[in-house]
Design a protein around this motif. Structure first.
Motif, PDB file in Angstrom:
ATOM      1  N   TYR A  89     -69.462  71.731  26.055  1.00 21.18           N
ATOM      2  CA  TYR A  89     -69.927  72.090  24.701  1.00 21.18           C
ATOM      3  C   TYR A  89     -71.275  72.551  24.815  1.00 21.18           C
ATOM      4  CZ  TYR A  89     -65.421  70.213  23.163  1.00 21.18           C
ATOM      5  OH  TYR A  89     -63.923  69.974  22.983  1.00 21.18           O
ATOM      6  N   ASN A  90     -71.635  73.421  23.882  1.00 24.85           N
ATOM      7  CA  ASN A  90     -72.960  73.930  23.654  1.00 24.85           C
ATOM      8  C   ASN A  90     -73.554  73.071  22.355  1.00 24.85           C
ATOM      9  OD1 ASN A  90     -75.278  75.340  23.198  1.00 24.85           O
ATOM     10  ND2 ASN A  90     -74.460  77.181  23.349  1.00 24.85           N
ATOM     11  N   LEU A  91     -74.328  72.447  22.602  1.00 26.51           N
ATOM     12  CA  LEU A  91     -74.834  71.683  21.343  1.00 26.51           C
ATOM     13  C   LEU A  91     -76.143  72.008  21.077  1.00 26.51           C
ATOM     14  CD1 LEU A  91     -73.305  68.050  22.056  1.00 26.51           C
ATOM     15  CD2 LEU A  91     -71.958  69.977  20.883  1.00 26.51           C
ATOM     16  N   SER A  92     -76.668  73.171  21.577  1.00 21.69           N
ATOM     17  CA  SER A  92     -78.195  73.541  21.558  1.00 21.69           C
ATOM     18  C   SER A  92     -78.390  73.830  20.043  1.00 21.69           C
ATOM     19  CB  SER A  92     -78.406  74.825  22.421  1.00 21.69           C
ATOM     20  OG  SER A  92     -77.723  75.824  21.897  1.00 21.69           O
ATOM     21  N   SER A  93     -77.538  73.941  19.082  1.00 24.09           N
ATOM     22  CA  SER A  93     -77.739  74.464  17.653  1.00 24.09           C
ATOM     23  C   SER A  93     -78.533  73.083  17.289  1.00 24.09           C
ATOM     24  CB  SER A  93     -76.520  74.402  16.907  1.00 24.09           C
ATOM     25  OG  SER A  93     -75.905  73.654  16.869  1.00 24.09           O
ATOM     26  N   LEU A  94     -78.166  71.915  17.685  1.00 22.31           N
ATOM     27  CA  LEU A  94     -78.859  70.523  17.155  1.00 22.31           C
ATOM     28  C   LEU A  94     -80.400  70.675  17.152  1.00 22.31           C
ATOM     29  CD1 LEU A  94     -76.425  67.823  18.460  1.00 22.31           C
ATOM     30  CD2 LEU A  94     -76.687  68.723  16.211  1.00 22.31           C
ATOM     31  N   ASN A  95     -80.949  70.428  16.058  1.00 22.79           N
ATOM     32  CA  ASN A  95     -82.513  70.242  16.009  1.00 22.79           C
ATOM     33  C   ASN A  95     -83.056  68.783  15.605  1.00 22.79           C
ATOM     34  OD1 ASN A  95     -83.182  70.458  13.537  1.00 22.79           O
ATOM     35  ND2 ASN A  95     -83.174  72.585  13.653  1.00 22.79           N
ATOM     36  N   LEU A  96     -81.842  67.884  14.930  1.00 18.52           N
ATOM     37  CA  LEU A  96     -82.418  66.636  14.440  1.00 18.52           C
ATOM     38  C   LEU A  96     -81.275  65.907  14.495  1.00 18.52           C
ATOM     39  CD1 LEU A  96     -84.482  65.955  11.292  1.00 18.52           C
ATOM     40  CD2 LEU A  96     -82.448  65.044  11.417  1.00 18.52           C
ATOM     41  N   LEU A  97     -81.609  64.647  14.996  1.00 14.71           N
ATOM     42  CA  LEU A  97     -80.513  63.463  14.986  1.00 14.71           C
ATOM     43  C   LEU A  97     -80.717  62.361  14.128  1.00 14.71           C
ATOM     44  CD1 LEU A  97     -79.621  63.280  18.770  1.00 14.71           C
ATOM     45  CD2 LEU A  97     -78.503  64.594  17.064  1.00 14.71           C
ATOM     46  N   GLY A  98     -79.702  61.802  13.457  1.00 10.90           N
ATOM     47  CA  GLY A  98     -80.109  60.549  12.389  1.00 10.90           C
ATOM     48  C   GLY A  98     -79.147  59.303  12.539  1.00 10.90           C
TER      49      GLY A  98
END
Ligand code: AMP
Length: 639
Positions: free
Chosen positions: A368-377
């Protein structure tokens, strides 16, 4: 060992709404003025006359103001309706892979909300009436909540996995007049007949009519005196309905929660304060941007999804995603598929889910390409350091700030968290109280604890705008549960915590998960944390069971990531507890199991484990998302 502290990346800082500490300073100088300034950015039909009034333990924010949360979401959105009306507000991902995703723009959503608002009115719902919502994670659940708010009716969402008995108690407590439900829904590949449970649950309650959404199109019982198809109810209705000019103190929703000792608490939130804090905290903590896609995995039956998977992103003109199914079904990587497919930018989940991801290992993420993520909570439970690090490294690729957010149904919105554009982020710590909120950690005598000393977390005046202002129809409980420990001016959430020298807060557990072993106070969560420091374990639940000599003694249930002799894993845990806490805390029994029973919002059901261990009636099991886990645990206990 030196503790690791992380700061936001330059790239994130650039797009952060809040970039520096001066924001905290301004808020601390005069919190009431600070919140007043925030409230002014929203749309009010009538401005408040008093920002904060207090008659302990009662208080009120924005007294005299008139506001409607839906006007702030739609026609008077802070970004301007023209700028967002054709933008996607909600993405719905169904559980069956072969079904299509649905996307609703702000304008689509407004029209649907208005049609349903008119249909509710036609069916006798007036301002101040309660509408029960017993729906799965489908777009109609969001439409229903907003339609109630539009006309000043109170909504009370009941988790769709609750049994008919649990539904009945909640409908009675909230005095619901109408129920919105569905024929069924899909969960882990199975079709669940929701209508059957709804039929049973409304028996003997004040529910006069039932609107039924067609989701599975399956065979259901029909009572022509009460039942109306949702689609038919809205078909002829106009898609225009002006927002009711509700008062700040009018109730927006009731959300029944369990309290200590199995108490039942129908907590409510009001229009004014909730709207302000839901809007601000989403902007500050999740940094909602026009282009963002926010996904919270919580079910709408919990406050977490009310605020951050409905109201807060909408107030900020953001796009959010709701998912009907289980995040690990049909495969453990379903959640990663969803992130990739919808280019999710902000992902909000619970520590249990993070530890489940860890258990499956980073290998499953490779395709998977999860590079769209910019914040995790994270929210809901203590996020242990190891899980924090894994989340940060393996999912966030060391570029996403990890915000561990502390709050509760009672506070309505986030109260403690590091801000993503300011930091610092300290694994195992939730951070500083948000700007405008004063907290402290008090000992049993009400004295402020110095850094490093554990005590009870409290909120001090003026608290925060979305803090509960009452328990529906039960003033006695409101006073007793929250305002009795340290008097009527100090709100006591029931959690224990420690702060470091810089004031960063670490939640150590619930005051009521305290166990006393031979007179020594311990919390089960500190033992769990000790176990989770061992890299061989991904999940742990500790319960206190009665012991004729020591009073109480811990019992451990742990899930290991490696296949090793159970004996040696048990030994490893025992040694770790001895090392981290002391031999006083050595468990009576240690069970190595493959899964722990969890609610659908992914909370480990420790009380259930205790009931099973003590061979007591485990009560209603309809809320268990993984009932197979119970069988294995029972077998191990008998052995
Ligand atoms: P609920 O009202 O069901 O959301 O549960 C609220 C409780 O969950 C809090 O009082 C805490 O005990 C716990 N909780 C919520 N968020 C966190 C967090 N970030 N860290 C530790 N515990 C949390």
């Amino acid at each position: 060992m030196k503790e690791k502290i992380y700061l936001p990346s330059k790239e994130f800082k650039k797009k952060a709404w809040i970039k520096n500490k001066s924001f905290y300073k301004e808020a601390a100088e005069n919190p009431v003025k600070f919140w007043e300034k925030q409230a002014k950015t929203l749309f009010w039909f009538k401005k408040w006359s008093k920002t904060f009034v207090q008659n302990p333990p009662y208080f009120q924010w924005f007294k005299g103001g008139r506001i409607n949360i839906t006007s702030n979401i739609f026609e008077n959105n802070v970004l301007g309706f023209e700028n967002i009306k054709n933008k996607v507000a909600l993405i719905w991902e169904p559980e069956p892979i072969e079904e299509k995703t649905i996307r609703l723009t702000y304008n689509d959503l407004l029209r649907k909300v208005n049609s349903l608002a008119n249909a509710l009115k036609k069916n006798g719902v007036k301002k101040g009436d309660t509408v029960g919502i017993y729906l799965p994670m489908i777009p109609e659940v969001v439409v229903s909540m907003l339609a109630c708010a539009r006309i000043g009716a109170i909504h009370s969402v009941i988790f769709s996995a609750f049994s008919s008995q649990a539904l009945k108690i909640r409908l009675e407590a909230a005095k619901a007049k109408i129920l919105i439900t569905a024929d069924g829904y899909y969960r882990r590949g199975k079709e669940i007949n929701l209508k059957e449970k709804a039929d049973e649950g409304i028996k003997g309650t004040g529910v006069e009519k039932v609107l039924v959404v067609k989701r599975t199109d399956s065979q259901i019982n029909w009572n022509s005196e009460k039942d109306i198809w949702y689609e038919e109810a809205i078909r002829e209705e106009k898609d225009f309905c002006p927002a009711e000019e509700t008062k700040s103190e009018d109730i927006l929703f009731i959300l029944p929660e369990s309290g200590t000792d199995g108490q039942f608490l129908p907590i409510y939130h009001t229009m004014g304060g909730y709207t302000v804090q839901a809007y601000c905290t989403g902007k500050w903590v999740f940094n909602y941007r026009l282009e963002d896609v926010f996904w919270s995995t919580a079910d709408i039956g919990w406050v977490s999804a009310h605020t951050y998977n409905c109201y807060s992103p909408l107030l900020n003109g953001a796009t959010f995603l709701i998912f009907e199914g289980a995040i690990d079904w049909p495969d453990p990587d379903r959640w990663a598929q969803i992130i990739q497919e919808h280019a999710v930018t902000s992902f909000y989940t619970a520590p249990t889910a993070i530890r489940m991801f860890m258990k499956h290992g980073a290998e499953i993420l490779k395709p998977y390409n999860l590079s769209s993520l910019n914040l995790l909570g994270s929210v809901g439970e203590v996020l242990n350091e190891e899980a924090w690090q894994w989340y940060y490294k393996e999912i966030g690729k060391e570029k996403c700030p990890v915000v561990d957010t502390w709050w509760q149904t009672e506070t309505g919105s986030i109260v403690i968290s590091s801000l993503p554009g300011v930091g610092p982020f300290k694994p195992g710590f939730v951070g500083l109280p948000l700007p405008g909120i004063k907290t402290d950690i008090l000992d049993e005598d009400g004295k402020s604890c110095p850094a490093g000393k554990k005590g009870n977390l409290v909120l001090l005046p003026p608290f925060c705008p979305s803090l509960l202002t009452g328990i529906y129809n039960d003033d006695k409980k409101y006073r007793e549960v929250y305002w009795s420990k340290y008097g009527s001016k100090i709100y006591c959430p029931g959690d224990t915590a420690i702060k470091d020298k810089k004031g960063m807060i670490k939640i150590t557990g619930r005051a009521d998960d305290m166990i006393k072993i031979a007179g020594h106070r311990l919390t089960t969560s500190e033992m769990e944390r000790a176990i989770l420091k061992l890299s061989d374990f991904v999940e742990a639940a500790v319960i206190g069971v009665p012991d004729s000599i020591k009073g109480e003694i811990p019992v451990v249930f742990a899930v290991s990531r490696i296949s090793e002799e159970e004996n040696s894993l048990e030994k490893e845990i025992a040694e770790q507890i001895k090392k981290e806490i002391g031999s006083i805390a050595l468990p009576k029994k240690i069970f190595i199991v493959s899964d722990l029973p969890k609610t659908r919002s992914n909370k480990i059901m420790r009380l259930l484990l205790k009931n099973i261990f003590l061979n007591e009636d485990a009560g209603d099991l309809s809320n268990v998302s993984n009932p197979d886990s119970i069988k294995e645990i029972k077998e191990k206990i008998i052995q």
